[in-house]
Design a protein around this motif. Structure first.
Motif, PDB file in Angstrom:
ATOM      1  N   GLY A  14       0.814  -1.210   0.000  1.00 24.99           N
ATOM      2  CA  GLY A  14       0.000   0.000   0.000  1.00 24.99           C
ATOM      3  C   GLY A  14       0.844   1.256   0.000  1.00 24.99           C
ATOM      4  O   GLY A  14       0.551   2.224  -0.727  1.00 24.99           O
ATOM      5  N   LEU A  17       2.321   1.843  -3.455  1.00 26.38           N
ATOM      6  CA  LEU A  17       1.341   2.447  -4.369  1.00 26.38           C
ATOM      7  C   LEU A  17       1.220   3.946  -4.126  1.00 26.38           C
ATOM      8  O   LEU A  17       1.073   4.733  -5.074  1.00 26.38           O
ATOM      9  N   LEU A  18       1.314   4.365  -2.862  1.00 19.93           N
ATOM     10  CA  LEU A  18       1.202   5.787  -2.527  1.00 19.93           C
ATOM     11  C   LEU A  18       2.467   6.562  -2.899  1.00 19.93           C
ATOM     12  O   LEU A  18       2.396   7.768  -3.178  1.00 19.93           O
ATOM     13  N   THR A  23       0.980   5.945  -9.586  1.00 19.66           N
ATOM     14  CA  THR A  23      -0.168   5.296  -8.947  1.00 19.66           C
ATOM     15  C   THR A  23      -0.642   6.025  -7.702  1.00 19.66           C
ATOM     16  O   THR A  23      -1.657   5.633  -7.106  1.00 19.66           O
ATOM     17  N   ALA A  27      -4.132   5.468  -5.660  1.00 18.88           N
ATOM     18  CA  ALA A  27      -4.043   4.808  -4.362  1.00 18.88           C
ATOM     19  C   ALA A  27      -4.699   5.642  -3.260  1.00 18.88           C
ATOM     20  O   ALA A  27      -5.358   5.085  -2.369  1.00 18.88           O
ATOM     21  N   TRP A  28      -4.526   6.974  -3.308  1.00 20.79           N
ATOM     22  CA  TRP A  28      -5.150   7.808  -2.281  1.00 20.79           C
ATOM     23  C   TRP A  28      -6.671   7.765  -2.379  1.00 20.79           C
ATOM     24  O   TRP A  28      -7.371   7.644  -1.360  1.00 20.79           O
ATOM     25  N   ASN A  30      -8.456   5.371  -3.648  1.00 24.21           N
ATOM     26  CA  ASN A  30      -8.897   4.039  -3.244  1.00 24.21           C
ATOM     27  C   ASN A  30      -8.853   3.874  -1.728  1.00 24.21           C
ATOM     28  O   ASN A  30      -9.738   3.241  -1.132  1.00 24.21           O
ATOM     29  N   LEU A  31      -7.830   4.421  -1.091  1.00 23.26           N
ATOM     30  CA  LEU A  31      -7.730   4.330   0.365  1.00 23.26           C
ATOM     31  C   LEU A  31      -8.947   4.971   1.026  1.00 23.26           C
ATOM     32  O   LEU A  31      -9.529   4.402   1.962  1.00 23.26           O
ATOM     33  N   SER A 153      -4.530  -2.352  -1.043  1.00 20.99           N
ATOM     34  CA  SER A 153      -3.144  -2.578  -1.456  1.00 20.99           C
ATOM     35  C   SER A 153      -3.047  -3.641  -2.551  1.00 20.99           C
ATOM     36  O   SER A 153      -3.220  -3.318  -3.732  1.00 20.99           O
ATOM     37  N   VAL A 157      -3.390  -3.584  -7.004  1.00 21.78           N
ATOM     38  CA  VAL A 157      -2.161  -3.449  -7.792  1.00 21.78           C
ATOM     39  C   VAL A 157      -2.373  -3.717  -9.279  1.00 21.78           C
ATOM     40  O   VAL A 157      -1.935  -2.913 -10.118  1.00 21.78           O
ATOM     41  N   PHE A 160      -4.233  -0.700 -10.899  1.00 21.30           N
ATOM     42  CA  PHE A 160      -3.548   0.587 -10.877  1.00 21.30           C
ATOM     43  C   PHE A 160      -2.285   0.585 -11.729  1.00 21.30           C
ATOM     44  O   PHE A 160      -1.903   1.614 -12.283  1.00 21.30           O
TER      45      PHE A 160
END
Length: 312
Positions: A14, A17-18, A23, A27-28, A30-31, A153, A157, A160
């Protein structure tokens, strides 16, 4: 500490990805989606009822969230990006709609519902006891948020990586991976339908017909193959990340792509899949031990000859 170590791979992927510029935005978003979804659909009702089963509502709709984030926030859309987003939407909606049926059936929507957990989560409580975990409230939240962390996470993957690859064209590799996904999706649906038809006849013995004659859990196997196809679809896009981020972050993303497949394999064979299902099947069906002796558990294969002793 055992639980902390269990969460560590998801945290590392995770964070990667950030940190990867390509990505990070995905990722943000999606979080945020996963935190809101798992809090409302699983953590709060799980706290009120001590049921882990709400995770079966949150995680498939979390896949829908990944699909929406992919298609809405990735920037320029390519055919491959649209295709992988559609795959997440289809997989998530299929399981998510079924989870809503189970929610109504088991009465989970009522706070304090006396209805029992799904068998796989009843079995999970046996694990808690063996491992010495005494706090039911903490254990319920751990199980829920471990899945939420996976959604934020490793399960994101493949989508993303593809969405971040704006120069990628629909290639033979992409088409082959998508065909593999479609075939696996259809075969999972066929396996589920065969089991439903067998049960609808009122037969109480073990279903060993159709795909169930080659694997004791063909639906789980073909669900796993769908994730393998997504990893294959994302593989060409992985190499581009080595050009725009640090080698360490790119290496962790590569690990995440592998871990998406591994996570589903462990889940479907041990954690909440085959192992708890077989624990209860052995107690409900006298012929299940014979079925175990003659049929592969996960990977499809020809029937084996059971060696039955004279005393049996």
């Amino acid at each position: 500490m055992r639980r902390v170590w269990g969460m560590l791979p998801f945290v590392l992927v995770g964070v990667a990805l950030l940190l990867a510029p390509a990505t990070a935005g995905l990722a943000w978003w999606n979080l945020v989606v996963q935190v809101v979804l798992f809090t409302a659909a699983a953590a709060i009702p799980g706290h009120l009822t001590r049921h882990v089963s709400y995770v079966d509502v949150a995680w498939p709709w979390g896949l829908v969230g990944i699909g929406l984030v992919t298609v809405l926030t990735s920037g320029p859309l390519t055919a491959t990006t649209v295709a992988i987003a559609a795959v997440y939407l289809v997989m998530g909606a299929r399981m998510g709609l079924w989870s809503l049926v189970l929610t109504v059936k088991h009465g989970w929507w009522r706070p304090g519902s006396p209805k029992a957990e799904l068998p796989r989560y009843q079995y999970q409580r046996r694990r808690w006891e063996r491992q010495g975990f005494r706090s039911e409230a903490w254990s319920v939240q751990y199980e829920i948020w471990l899945q939420g962390l996976a959604n934020a996470s490793v399960l994101a993957v493949p989508a993303f990586l593809v969405a971040a690859d704006h120069d990628r064209q629909l290639s033979f590799w992409s088409v082959a991976a998508l065909v593999l996904w479609a075939a696996s999706y259809v075969l999972e649906s066929v396996a589920d339908r065969q089991k439903q038809r067998f049960a609808a006849r009122g037969r109480r013995e073990t279903c060993d017909q159709g795909l169930w004659g080659y694997s004791r859990h063909p639906n789980y196997f073909f669900q796993w193959m769908q994730w393998n196809s997504l990893a294959l679809l994302a593989l060409p896009s992985l190499f581009a990340r080595f050009q725009d981020t640090t080698p360490l972050v790119a290496a962790v993303l590569a690990l995440g792509l592998f871990f998406a497949s591994w996570t589903l394999y462990v889940t479907l064979t041990k954690h909440t899949g085959a192992r708890p299902a077989e624990y209860y099947s052995l107690r409900k069906r006298p012929d299940y031990a014979q079925y175990q002796a003659t049929t592969n558990m996960f990977f499809p294969g020809p029937r084996k000859t059971a060696h039955v002793s004279a005393s049996d």
